[in-house]
Scaffold this motif. Structure first.
Motif, PDB file in Angstrom:
ATOM      1  N   ARG A   1      -2.741  18.618 -55.375  1.00  0.00           N
ATOM      2  CA  ARG A   1      -2.644  17.754 -54.195  1.00  0.00           C
ATOM      3  C   ARG A   1      -3.852  17.919 -53.285  1.00  0.00           C
ATOM      4  O   ARG A   1      -4.402  19.011 -53.182  1.00  0.00           O
ATOM      5  CB  ARG A   1      -1.383  18.093 -53.408  1.00  0.00           C
ATOM      6  N   PRO A   2      -4.243  16.842 -52.621  1.00  0.00           N
ATOM      7  CA  PRO A   2      -5.387  16.955 -51.682  1.00  0.00           C
ATOM      8  C   PRO A   2      -5.018  17.812 -50.488  1.00  0.00           C
ATOM      9  O   PRO A   2      -3.876  17.834 -50.041  1.00  0.00           O
ATOM     10  CB  PRO A   2      -5.653  15.501 -51.291  1.00  0.00           C
ATOM     11  N   ARG A   3      -5.993  18.549 -49.966  1.00  0.00           N
ATOM     12  CA  ARG A   3      -5.751  19.378 -48.779  1.00  0.00           C
ATOM     13  C   ARG A   3      -5.685  18.504 -47.525  1.00  0.00           C
ATOM     14  O   ARG A   3      -6.475  17.609 -47.343  1.00  0.00           O
ATOM     15  CB  ARG A   3      -6.883  20.400 -48.629  1.00  0.00           C
ATOM     16  N   HIS A   4      -4.734  18.859 -46.647  1.00  0.00           N
ATOM     17  CA  HIS A   4      -4.591  18.112 -45.391  1.00  0.00           C
ATOM     18  C   HIS A   4      -5.195  18.944 -44.277  1.00  0.00           C
ATOM     19  O   HIS A   4      -4.589  19.900 -43.779  1.00  0.00           O
ATOM     20  CB  HIS A   4      -3.116  17.809 -45.133  1.00  0.00           C
ATOM     21  N   ARG A   5      -6.401  18.643 -43.888  1.00  0.00           N
ATOM     22  CA  ARG A   5      -7.118  19.432 -42.900  1.00  0.00           C
ATOM     23  C   ARG A   5      -6.458  19.361 -41.525  1.00  0.00           C
ATOM     24  O   ARG A   5      -6.471  20.318 -40.774  1.00  0.00           O
ATOM     25  CB  ARG A   5      -8.576  18.961 -42.820  1.00  0.00           C
ATOM     26  N   ARG A   6      -5.883  18.238 -41.167  1.00  0.00           N
ATOM     27  CA  ARG A   6      -5.253  18.111 -39.847  1.00  0.00           C
ATOM     28  C   ARG A   6      -4.056  19.046 -39.723  1.00  0.00           C
ATOM     29  O   ARG A   6      -3.850  19.694 -38.699  1.00  0.00           O
ATOM     30  CB  ARG A   6      -4.807  16.672 -39.613  1.00  0.00           C
ATOM     31  N   LYS A   7      -3.243  19.104 -40.739  1.00  0.00           N
ATOM     32  CA  LYS A   7      -2.076  19.980 -40.694  1.00  0.00           C
ATOM     33  C   LYS A   7      -2.492  21.435 -40.581  1.00  0.00           C
ATOM     34  O   LYS A   7      -1.877  22.218 -39.859  1.00  0.00           O
ATOM     35  CB  LYS A   7      -1.220  19.768 -41.940  1.00  0.00           C
TER      36      LYS A   7
END
Length: 199
Positions: free
Chosen positions: A17-23
Motif C-alpha cells: 500500500r502507498p504510504r500516507h504522509r499526512r496521517k
C-alpha cells in the motif's frame, strides 16, 4: 516470463500500500502534544504536593509592612491651658456655673465669663451640656473639652474668637473624673495604630 502473467510496458504492479504522509505527520504532532500535556500535568502535581517554589520564596522573604508615622496617627490638639471657656448655667439650679468654673480651672482650663445662660439657651439644653464656639473649635477645643463632659452637644456659631462656651444642661450631674478625662485625652492625642490586614 511468459504465459498469462507476462509483464509488458513500463508499468509494474505495486506489491504494498502507498504510504500516507499526512496521517504520519498528524500522528507525530498528536504524540508530541500528548507528551507535553503529560509533562505539564506532572509538574502541576509536583507543585501541589511540594508547595511550589513561589510559596517557598514568599515564606522566606516576608512582605515588609510600612509602619505608620507618629505624625499620621497623632492629632495636634490644644492644651487645656490655651482653651478659654465661658461657662453658662441653663438650669434652674443656682451656683452651678460657678462650681463648674472652679472645677475646670483646677483641671487647667482658662476660665472666661461665668453667668446664667442667655435667653436663647436658658432651660433649653436638655442634655448634660452644650459646647458652643467658632468653626475651628470642632477640630480643636471641642474634643479636648468634651473629655471633661462626654455626650455634650456641639454647635458652631459665627464668632471669630478662639473662646468656647460651655452651657450646662438640665441633665448635668458632674464632670468626668480627672483620671477618666486624662485617659480620654490621651486616646485622642495618641491613638493606637490599627493593624494592617495584609501584615
Amino acid at each position: 516470463m511468459g504465459g498469462k502473467y507476462r509483464i509488458t510496458g513500463n508499468t509494474y504492479p505495486r506489491m504494498r500500500r502507498p504510504r500516507h504522509r499526512r496521517k504520519l505527520a498528524l500522528s507525530a504532532v498528536a504524540a508530541v502534544v500528548a507528551l507535553g500535556l503529560a509533562g505539564w500535568g506532572t509538574l502541576q502535581i509536583v507543585d501541589v504536593f511540594t508547595g511550589g517554589d513561589g510559596q517557598a520564596n514568599a515564606a522566606d522573604h516576608p512582605k515588609a509592612c510600612p509602619s505608620p508615622s507618629a505624625s499620621a496617627s497623632a492629632k495636634a490638639l490644644p492644651k487645656p491651658a490655651t482653651i478659654k471657656v465661658n461657662i453658662y448655667n441653663a438650669t434652674p439650679r443656682s451656683g452651678l456655673a460657678k462650681a463648674a468654673a472652679d472645677e475646670l480651672k483646677k483641671r487647667g482650663f482658662a476660665i472666661g465669663k461665668v453667668d446664667n445662660a442667655p435667653a436663647a439657651y436658658d432651660k433649653k439644653v436638655p442634655g448634660a451640656g452644650m459646647l458652643l464656639g467658632g468653626p475651628k473649635a470642632m477640630a480643636g477645643s471641642f474634643p479636648v473639652l468634651a473629655t471633661q463632659l462626654p455626650g455634650a452637644a456641639q454647635k458652631t456659631d459665627a464668632r471669630r474668637t478662639a473662646d468656647v462656651d460651655l452651657i450646662i444642661g438640665t441633665k448635668f450631674k458632674a464632670f468626668s473624673t480627672p483620671a477618666a478625662a486624662a485617659s480620654a485625652l490621651t486616646a485622642l492625642t495618641e491613638p493606637s495604630p490599627a493593624p494592617s490586614p495584609s501584615c
